[in-house]
Design a protein around this motif. Structure first.
Motif, PDB file in Angstrom:
ATOM      1  N   PHE A 189     -67.679 -11.524 -31.237  1.00  0.00           N
ATOM      2  CA  PHE A 189     -68.068 -12.887 -31.594  1.00  0.00           C
ATOM      3  C   PHE A 189     -69.353 -13.334 -30.907  1.00  0.00           C
ATOM      4  CE2 PHE A 189     -63.586 -12.922 -32.884  1.00  0.00           C
ATOM      5  CZ  PHE A 189     -63.729 -13.432 -34.160  1.00  0.00           C
ATOM      6  N   THR A 190     -69.888 -12.513 -30.007  1.00  0.00           N
ATOM      7  CA  THR A 190     -71.239 -12.745 -29.478  1.00  0.00           C
ATOM      8  C   THR A 190     -72.235 -11.776 -30.114  1.00  0.00           C
ATOM      9  OG1 THR A 190     -70.678 -11.336 -27.567  1.00  0.00           O
ATOM     10  CG2 THR A 190     -70.493 -13.715 -27.276  1.00  0.00           C
ATOM     11  N   ASN A 191     -71.791 -11.108 -31.207  1.00  0.00           N
ATOM     12  CA  ASN A 191     -72.637 -10.206 -32.007  1.00  0.00           C
ATOM     13  C   ASN A 191     -73.197  -9.042 -31.199  1.00  0.00           C
ATOM     14  OD1 ASN A 191     -72.317 -11.782 -34.350  1.00  0.00           O
ATOM     15  ND2 ASN A 191     -74.009 -13.113 -33.765  1.00  0.00           N
ATOM     16  N   LEU A 192     -72.393  -8.504 -30.276  1.00  0.00           N
ATOM     17  CA  LEU A 192     -72.828  -7.388 -29.449  1.00  0.00           C
ATOM     18  C   LEU A 192     -72.206  -6.058 -29.868  1.00  0.00           C
ATOM     19  CD1 LEU A 192     -72.804  -9.073 -25.917  1.00  0.00           C
ATOM     20  CD2 LEU A 192     -74.752  -8.708 -27.455  1.00  0.00           C
ATOM     21  N   ILE A 193     -71.360  -6.084 -30.896  1.00  0.00           N
ATOM     22  CA  ILE A 193     -70.792  -4.850 -31.442  1.00  0.00           C
ATOM     23  C   ILE A 193     -71.598  -4.467 -32.684  1.00  0.00           C
ATOM     24  CG2 ILE A 193     -68.785  -3.822 -32.594  1.00  0.00           C
ATOM     25  CD1 ILE A 193     -66.994  -5.342 -30.791  1.00  0.00           C
ATOM     26  N   PRO A 194     -72.002  -3.199 -32.818  1.00  0.00           N
ATOM     27  CA  PRO A 194     -72.748  -2.788 -34.016  1.00  0.00           C
ATOM     28  C   PRO A 194     -71.972  -3.140 -35.283  1.00  0.00           C
ATOM     29  CG  PRO A 194     -72.767  -1.042 -32.381  1.00  0.00           C
ATOM     30  CD  PRO A 194     -71.812  -2.086 -31.864  1.00  0.00           C
ATOM     31  N   PRO A 195     -72.673  -3.543 -36.360  1.00  0.00           N
ATOM     32  CA  PRO A 195     -72.007  -4.007 -37.581  1.00  0.00           C
ATOM     33  C   PRO A 195     -71.476  -2.860 -38.437  1.00  0.00           C
ATOM     34  CG  PRO A 195     -74.361  -4.072 -37.877  1.00  0.00           C
ATOM     35  CD  PRO A 195     -74.127  -3.664 -36.452  1.00  0.00           C
ATOM     36  N   ILE A 196     -70.844  -1.880 -37.824  1.00  0.00           N
ATOM     37  CA  ILE A 196     -70.237  -0.764 -38.528  1.00  0.00           C
ATOM     38  C   ILE A 196     -69.249  -1.313 -39.554  1.00  0.00           C
ATOM     39  CG2 ILE A 196     -68.372  -0.465 -36.844  1.00  0.00           C
ATOM     40  CD1 ILE A 196     -68.810   2.563 -37.019  1.00  0.00           C
ATOM     41  N   PRO A 197     -69.169  -0.856 -40.790  1.00  0.00           N
ATOM     42  CA  PRO A 197     -69.720   0.397 -41.326  1.00  0.00           C
ATOM     43  C   PRO A 197     -71.123   0.293 -41.925  1.00  0.00           C
ATOM     44  CG  PRO A 197     -68.232  -0.572 -42.910  1.00  0.00           C
ATOM     45  CD  PRO A 197     -68.214  -1.473 -41.722  1.00  0.00           C
ATOM     46  N   LEU A 198     -71.830  -0.826 -41.728  1.00  0.00           N
ATOM     47  CA  LEU A 198     -73.206  -0.922 -42.201  1.00  0.00           C
ATOM     48  C   LEU A 198     -74.135  -0.186 -41.240  1.00  0.00           C
ATOM     49  CD1 LEU A 198     -73.428  -4.717 -43.158  1.00  0.00           C
ATOM     50  CD2 LEU A 198     -72.704  -2.806 -44.587  1.00  0.00           C
ATOM     51  N   SER A 199     -75.220   0.363 -41.758  1.00  0.00           N
ATOM     52  CA  SER A 199     -76.213   1.002 -40.890  1.00  0.00           C
ATOM     53  C   SER A 199     -77.569   0.999 -41.592  1.00  0.00           C
ATOM     54  CB  SER A 199     -75.802   2.441 -40.530  1.00  0.00           C
ATOM     55  OG  SER A 199     -75.703   3.242 -41.683  1.00  0.00           O
ATOM     56  N   LEU A 200     -78.623   0.891 -40.787  1.00  0.00           N
ATOM     57  CA  LEU A 200     -79.993   0.903 -41.311  1.00  0.00           C
ATOM     58  C   LEU A 200     -80.452   2.350 -41.421  1.00  0.00           C
ATOM     59  CD1 LEU A 200     -82.450  -0.838 -42.139  1.00  0.00           C
ATOM     60  CD2 LEU A 200     -83.219  -0.690 -39.750  1.00  0.00           C
TER      61      LEU A 200
END
Length: 339
Positions: A189-200
């Motif tokens: 909730f502080t956006n510090l976990i990678p947004p898996i399963p999305l990836s650049l």
């Protein structure tokens, strides 16, 4: 370390059956080893050679935990921008190091359970979105609930076969599970976990981006090898020239979502990043090379710029950086195809 290198070379996508079967098989082996190991510790006379069995169970446990943690490191690292997600990646690195270096601690049930729940929660974080074909806070909440339910069932089985052993560690076991659950939720909730399963998969800054015959033609400056040695490669442009930022974001099949390109300028006065524009773009799941899209901005001022590719919630998928340099005329450009 050999297993870690093997995972880097062989693991590809978080949504594939074999990759998830690999993780589930490791989790099952780890669960069986923990139960068996603690049953022996609880009631030694049931085994003819408890010391020998204990030795092999501890080694198998350590080996399969290493496989799990290295798998998560590979998957999460591919979805991470380290400038943002380093706390979670560091937590996995520390766990990986502890598994390799603190073998003597495996005699403690709390140590075994901590590793098991961290692995279980790390798995449900990306497996549940793949199953539900959706991402967001509500899906993350479901992932946490699923991990707690599975962990609760596992602890009930463990208590049934090794009650005395479990009773001695019950407080610290529940504290460890609650602590890991709380820390991971705080990081999310502080956006510090990678947004898996999305990836650049791919990204860059270009002088033009044109879609033609299903491909994208981009024009760029060839800065040579020097541009790879700086975080902000030079991008020469005239005052009225547009700047294009291209991104290819992978998403599992049928997991369609919205991403944003957040254009930010390094303000030399305040020495902070000033938000300039936020452009929402659709992403359709299933394309191996990532769903391709781009945004464009005119009136770029000289200085350091970054375009953050993120989810609508603000989870950073990646960042594209450049140093805008004022020029009297357009520099020599090269063209390549993004297929």
């Amino acid at each position: 370390m050999g297993g870690f290198v093997f995972n880097i070379l062989t693991l590809t996508r978080v949504d594939l059956f074999l990759e998830n079967f690999w993780v589930i098989a490791h989790l099952l082996v780890v669960a069986v080893c923990i139960i068996w190991l603690n049953r022996i510790e609880n009631d030694n006379e049931d085994e003819k050679n408890p010391a020998t069995v204990n030795f092999w169970l501890v080694n198998v446990l350590q080996f399969f935990f290493g496989g799990l943690l290295s798998t998560f490191l590979v998957f999460y690292f591919r979805s991470a921008d380290l400038s943002v997600s380093w706390p979670f990646i560091l937590m996995l690195v520390i766990a990986f190091w502890a598994n390799e270096s603190l073998k003597a601690r495996y005699v403690r049930l709390s140590f075994q359970i901590s590793f098991f729940y961290l692995s279980l929660f790390s798995f449900t974080i990306f497996f549940v979105p793949v199953l539900l074909k959706a991402i967001g806070a509500d899906v993350f909440f479901i992932s946490g609930v699923v991990s707690l339910i599975i962990m609760g069932i596992f602890l009930l089985i463990l208590a049934a076969v090794a009650w005395e052993r479990f009773r001695q560690s019950i407080k610290i076991v529940f504290t460890a599970v609650a602590g890991i659950f709380a820390v991971v939720n705080i990081l999310y909730f502080t956006n510090l976990i990678p947004p898996i399963p999305l990836s650049l998969i791919d990204g860059g800054v270009y002088h033009s981006v044109i879609k033609a015959d299903g491909n994208y033609l981009v024009q760029y400056e060839d800065g040579g090898w020097r541009e790879h040695l700086t975080l902000y490669p030079d991008f020469h442009l005239t005052a009225s020239h547009p700047v294009y930022v291209y991104s290819a974001v992978f998403s599992p099949p049928d997991l369609n979502t919205i991403i944003v390109h957040e254009w930010q300028h390094d303000n030399p006065v305040t020495r902070t990043w000033s938000d300039c524009e936020r452009i929402e773009l659709p992403v359709l799941g299933g394309r191996e090379g990532g769903f391709r899209t781009y945004s464009m901005k005119i009136g770029i001022t000289p200085g350091h710029w970054r375009v953050t590719v993120a989810t609508k919630k603000g989870e950073v998928i990646g960042r594209i950086r450049f140093n805008a340099v004022a020029a009297d005329s357009q520099p020599p450009l090269k063209t390549k195809v993004k297929d």
